[in-house]
Design an enzyme around this catalytic site. Sequence first.
Site, PDB file in Angstrom:
ATOM      1  N   SER A 320     -21.579 -23.680  37.502  1.00  0.00           N
ATOM      2  CA  SER A 320     -20.279 -24.193  37.882  1.00  0.00           C
ATOM      3  C   SER A 320     -20.146 -25.660  37.481  1.00  0.00           C
ATOM      4  CB  SER A 320     -20.085 -23.975  39.385  1.00  0.00           C
ATOM      5  OG  SER A 320     -18.747 -24.120  39.743  1.00  0.00           O
ATOM      6  N   ASP A 395     -14.128 -14.050  36.942  1.00  0.00           N
ATOM      7  CA  ASP A 395     -14.239 -15.375  37.551  1.00  0.00           C
ATOM      8  C   ASP A 395     -13.218 -16.319  36.929  1.00  0.00           C
ATOM      9  OD1 ASP A 395     -15.088 -17.693  38.784  1.00  0.00           O
ATOM     10  OD2 ASP A 395     -16.943 -17.871  37.621  1.00  0.00           O
ATOM     11  N   HIS A 454     -17.717 -15.736  41.578  1.00  0.00           N
ATOM     12  CA  HIS A 454     -18.291 -16.956  41.003  1.00  0.00           C
ATOM     13  C   HIS A 454     -19.734 -17.194  41.445  1.00  0.00           C
ATOM     14  CE1 HIS A 454     -17.940 -20.913  39.138  1.00  0.00           C
ATOM     15  NE2 HIS A 454     -18.365 -21.489  40.247  1.00  0.00           N
TER      16      HIS A 454
END
Length: 547
Positions: A320, A395, A454
């Site tokens: 991320s 995602d 995610h």
Amino acid sequence: MMAASISSSPMNLPVIIGDRRPSLSLFQAQRPPTGHHRSFFSGNVALNTSSQRRPRRSCHDVVASVATTDRPVPLAGDVDRGSQPAETSGRSDDDGQLAARWREIHGSDHWEGLLDPIDAVLRGELIRYGELAQACYDSFDYDRFSPYCGSCRFPAKTFFQDVGLGGAGYEVTRYLYATSNDLKLPNFRSRKHRSAAAAADKLWSEMGTFIGYVAVSTDEETARLGRRDIVVSWRGTVTRLEWVADVTANQTRLSGMGVPCPDPDVKVEMGFAELYTGKDAACRFCRYSAREQALAEVRKQVEVYHGRGEQVSVTVTGHSLGSALAMLNAFDIAETGANASPEPELDDDGRRCRKAQAPVCVFSFAGPRVGNLRFRERFERELGVRALRVVNVHDGVPKVPGVFFNEAAFPEAVLRAVDGLGAAGVYTHLGVPLALDHRASPFLKETMDISCYHNLEAHLHLLDGFRGSGEVFQLRGRDPALVNKSADFLRDEHMVPPVWYQEENKGMVRTEDGRWVLPPRHRDIDEHPDDTDHHLQQLGLALNAST
């Protein structure tokens, strides 16, 4: 811009640590883990490394995706969770192939022909590096009532053992801390936390946070890997300042952030760059930027092991927001020459030749776009950095920034023309994608909680079961219970409670007089090594740490 990062952590967390409210918003992170249970670390994949391989398709011809399966996926039975010891976690069973093939696995040929069907050794390495990124979450102190909130819960010497990766084969050489304090926002809002800690003079840091680490492979692991591996691992979004970094979608020239890039047209997302380069003279952990900390340590380790005549690699990993920082860091390592031996090598006749350079590779998970076309071109073509991006096709984070002008929406010629006009919203992914689909796993349920899409542990689960497009999802041995470590994503019939990863009694212990308290750590938190300035000077980055 949509939030660029939802952490792989156990509960929904808007901007403040300790908030326990559930949420369906992509802007909100799951609550991070507050402890560890080693019995749930079941070890890594049992890989099929047979020498008989099916013909492979080029990664440029097809994006490997479980979503391309053209037949129903049968429900796989549950697995024997916990059947492998924790000490094997973080290791891939490569059947002795990795030492001979490490450059190929590290991206020397851009993973040509290794993605669909996926190469067994590559899959094991991706899971291994993903676990090294997950360790950043699992070791973070999220407790807003703790004076050490924002730091790493474990000492560097026992980091991997404490986080449940005792067999990882690496030793942490330095923790990395980050800040971004232009707005003078504190990371933690609790007045009780601040006042109580201030009264006791115990507050760890109001502005800085533990954001990753540098680690080096042990001698035993080096023999298995075929080279000495230097790993830089970055975590995703947790604090207020990091959420500010996520939603700051404006671009900035990378050269203007202190990175010695000769091309002023190389631009990156401003929030990522500020978090990477920001520092705070008043914070003893952030008087050097995360950038300076990482570069100095990589330079130090490259110098040590190149000096011994060893083959060395630099592998940067992150999830991320950590993926964005990993891309910036890998670019920076190559641009500054932190991966180059300080002394030229000698040829067979004893003559000095070019300096040895450790290859730099990024293994990225659920990462957002980071920069414009020129960033990608210099990263890939001119600096020769390799990047493999693992994403879940559902995602939303990898689809930002650059909602309008991106590589999926327009041809490169159009993006180049728009970028040339000075538009600040042109973004493009770099590297090679490996796209997976969580709907292909018979272990995962339908959910409206898009933060599950995610989740890093979910990505590692999908890697474990992925064989190739059109093939049935089949686990290799990684415990699916890990998916629910920080989420509620497993089907109920597997009998794994959601968000189970937590510390017993939330770290509270009972004293002899019967009171329940948070115990002191009885250790000093690692600060910056004394040789940081020396290694920055070698890179031409001799900056006053107080500036």
